[in-house]
Write an enzyme that holds these catalytic residues in place. Structure first.
Site, PDB file in Angstrom:
ATOM      1  N   ASP A   1     -17.183  -3.101  -6.959  1.00 11.99           N
ATOM      2  CA  ASP A   1     -18.586  -2.660  -7.041  1.00 11.99           C
ATOM      3  C   ASP A   1     -18.816  -1.888  -8.334  1.00 11.99           C
ATOM      4  OD1 ASP A   1     -16.725  -0.761  -5.956  1.00 11.99           O
ATOM      5  OD2 ASP A   1     -18.415   0.591  -5.624  1.00 11.99           O
TER       6      ASP A   1
ATOM      7  N   GLU B   1       0.848  -1.200   0.000  1.00 20.16           N
ATOM      8  CA  GLU B   1       0.000   0.000   0.000  1.00 20.16           C
ATOM      9  C   GLU B   1       0.881   1.247   0.000  1.00 20.16           C
ATOM     10  OE1 GLU B   1      -3.541   0.717  -0.146  1.00 20.16           O
ATOM     11  OE2 GLU B   1      -2.411   2.557  -0.476  1.00 20.16           O
TER      12      GLU B   1
ATOM     13  N   LYS C   1     -13.750   6.370 -15.785  1.00 20.70           N
ATOM     14  CA  LYS C   1     -13.820   7.033 -17.101  1.00 20.70           C
ATOM     15  C   LYS C   1     -13.022   6.239 -18.132  1.00 20.70           C
ATOM     16  CE  LYS C   1     -14.209  11.718 -15.358  1.00 20.70           C
ATOM     17  NZ  LYS C   1     -13.351  12.722 -14.782  1.00 20.70           N
TER      18      LYS C   1
ATOM     19  N   ASP D   1      -8.596   0.710  -7.306  1.00 22.22           N
ATOM     20  CA  ASP D   1      -9.055   2.013  -7.819  1.00 22.22           C
ATOM     21  C   ASP D   1      -9.791   1.770  -9.135  1.00 22.22           C
ATOM     22  OD1 ASP D   1      -8.021   3.461  -5.706  1.00 22.22           O
ATOM     23  OD2 ASP D   1      -6.066   3.707  -6.667  1.00 22.22           O
TER      24      ASP D   1
HETATM   25  C1  LIG Z   1     -10.194   1.911  -3.704  1.00 20.49           C
HETATM   26  S1  LIG Z   1      -8.926   1.596  -2.555  1.00 20.49           S
HETATM   27  C2  LIG Z   1      -9.439   0.050  -1.800  1.00 20.49           C
HETATM   28  C3  LIG Z   1      -8.760  -0.230  -0.488  1.00 20.49           C
HETATM   29  C4  LIG Z   1      -9.138  -1.536   0.200  1.00 20.49           C
HETATM   30  N1  LIG Z   1      -8.700  -2.678  -0.564  1.00 20.49           N
HETATM   31  C5  LIG Z   1     -10.621  -1.601   0.484  1.00 20.49           C
HETATM   32  O1  LIG Z   1     -11.298  -2.482  -0.075  1.00 20.49           O
HETATM   33  O2  LIG Z   1     -11.116  -0.800   1.286  1.00 20.49           O
HETATM   34  C6  LIG Z   1      -7.582   1.085  -3.591  1.00 20.49           C
HETATM   35  C7  LIG Z   1      -6.254   1.071  -2.885  1.00 20.49           C
HETATM   36  O3  LIG Z   1      -5.257   0.585  -3.789  1.00 20.49           O
HETATM   37  C8  LIG Z   1      -4.067   1.321  -3.590  1.00 20.49           C
HETATM   38  N2  LIG Z   1      -3.292   1.224  -4.837  1.00 20.49           N
HETATM   39  C9  LIG Z   1      -3.563   1.841  -6.003  1.00 20.49           C
HETATM   40  N3  LIG Z   1      -2.630   1.531  -6.935  1.00 20.49           N
HETATM   41  C10 LIG Z   1      -1.745   0.680  -6.326  1.00 20.49           C
HETATM   42  C11 LIG Z   1      -0.556   0.048  -6.754  1.00 20.49           C
HETATM   43  N4  LIG Z   1      -0.085   0.197  -8.001  1.00 20.49           N
HETATM   44  N5  LIG Z   1       0.098  -0.736  -5.871  1.00 20.49           N
HETATM   45  C12 LIG Z   1      -0.390  -0.909  -4.612  1.00 20.49           C
HETATM   46  N6  LIG Z   1      -1.505  -0.321  -4.150  1.00 20.49           N
HETATM   47  C13 LIG Z   1      -2.178   0.470  -4.999  1.00 20.49           C
HETATM   48  C14 LIG Z   1      -4.550   2.726  -3.251  1.00 20.49           C
HETATM   49  O4  LIG Z   1      -3.581   3.495  -2.542  1.00 20.49           O
HETATM   50  C15 LIG Z   1      -5.799   2.449  -2.412  1.00 20.49           C
HETATM   51  O5  LIG Z   1      -5.508   2.368  -1.037  1.00 20.49           O
END
Ligand SMILES: C[S@@+](CC[C@H](N)C(=O)[O-])C[C@H]1O[C@@H](n2cnc3c(N)ncnc32)[C@H](O)[C@@H]1O
Length: 232
Positions: free
Chosen positions: A173, A88, A141, A137
């Site tokens: 989702d 993370e 879009k 994430d």
């Molecule tokens: C939408 S959040 C979901 C967090 C958690 N898994 C949840 O379900 O509540 C997506 C997470 O992925 C992390 N993230 C995005 N790109 C990443 C990458 N390339 N490597 C590791 N983590 C990443 C972001 O910092 C964020 O905390």
């Protein structure tokens, strides 16, 4: 004053690295606890990943983007025989997880605080039993879809590090991301979707504790899909 824009130094992380200022205790965890748990990618990965952990573990589970850490902490506490690698880049989330690791005395977690593609490229072939990608994430879009973590190149990475029969677990989702993942995995020779009936993707994974993003989705009226793919 706004922070200078960070040069894009990673391949697959496009989000924020920092949120609110950290509390003193959280900053101390980052300074003192993280270095002892952080994977050192400057060294070769050990041939046997189980040796990364102070106590013997039987299998390795990698969680990419653990966010609030609800899932990682729950799984690590209930299953000390599994070694967890949590990735993370968001500093506040890492600080929160470190607090939980200390409070719950979890000895089976190792961490990395940058782009997960770096860890994927470091891990040895066929060394991991599970990969969790939970509410990645969504990049809803169309012009941003290429930023989604699920891609041909990242599935190639998953295929290399997963053991035969190892599982890739994905939750989202966002309908277009669910379809995107189904199509990418269908088109990838190394993965087979395990679902046989609708309940298999509509029912949360066994022992699922839910996560912060899932709670947000429910509040906003969205349901989720839970996809499991097997490394053939
Ligand atoms: C939408 S959040 C979901 C967090 C958690 N898994 C949840 O379900 O509540 C997506 C997470 O992925 C992390 N993230 C995005 N790109 C990443 C990458 N390339 N490597 C590791 N983590 C990443 C972001 O910092 C964020 O905390």
């Amino acid at each position: 004053m706004t922070e200078p824009r960070r040069a894009r130094a990673t391949e697959a992380f496009f989000g924020r690295r920092k949120g609110k200022p950290l509390r003193e205790r959280q900053a101390a965890h980052l300074e003192h606890l993280l270095p002892s748990l952080r994977l050192d990618l400057a060294q070769h990965a050990p041939a046997e990943l189980t040796t990364l952990f102070p106590q013997p573990v039987k299998r390795i589970r990698l969680e990419i983007g653990f966010g609030g850490g609800e899932h990682l902490v729950h799984r690590a506490a209930e299953d000390p025989a599994t070694g967890f690698i949590g990735v993370e880049p968001f500093v506040n989330s890492m600080a929160k997880l470190l607090g939980q690791i200390e409070a719950r005395e979890l000895a089976n977690v190792r961490l990395y605080d940058d782009d997960a593609t770096q860890v994927l490229d470091w891990l040895p072939d066929a060394s991991v039993d599970y990969i969790d990608l939970l509410y990645p994430d969504p990049w809803p879009k169309r012009k941003h879809w290429k930023r989604r973590f699920v891609s041909k190149v990242n599935l190639d990475r998953f295929a290399r590090i997963l053991k035969p029969g190892g599982l890739f677990c994905f939750a989202s989702d966002i309908d277009t991301y669910v379809n995107w993942t189904l199509i990418h995995c269908r088109d990838h020779a190394a993965f087979e979707w395990t679902a046989e009936k609708a309940a298999d993707w509509l029912t949360p994974f066994a022992g699922w504790p839910s996560t912060r993003y899932e709670a947000k989705a429910r509040r906003e009226g969205r349901s989720s899909a839970y996809l499991t793919f097997r490394r053939v």
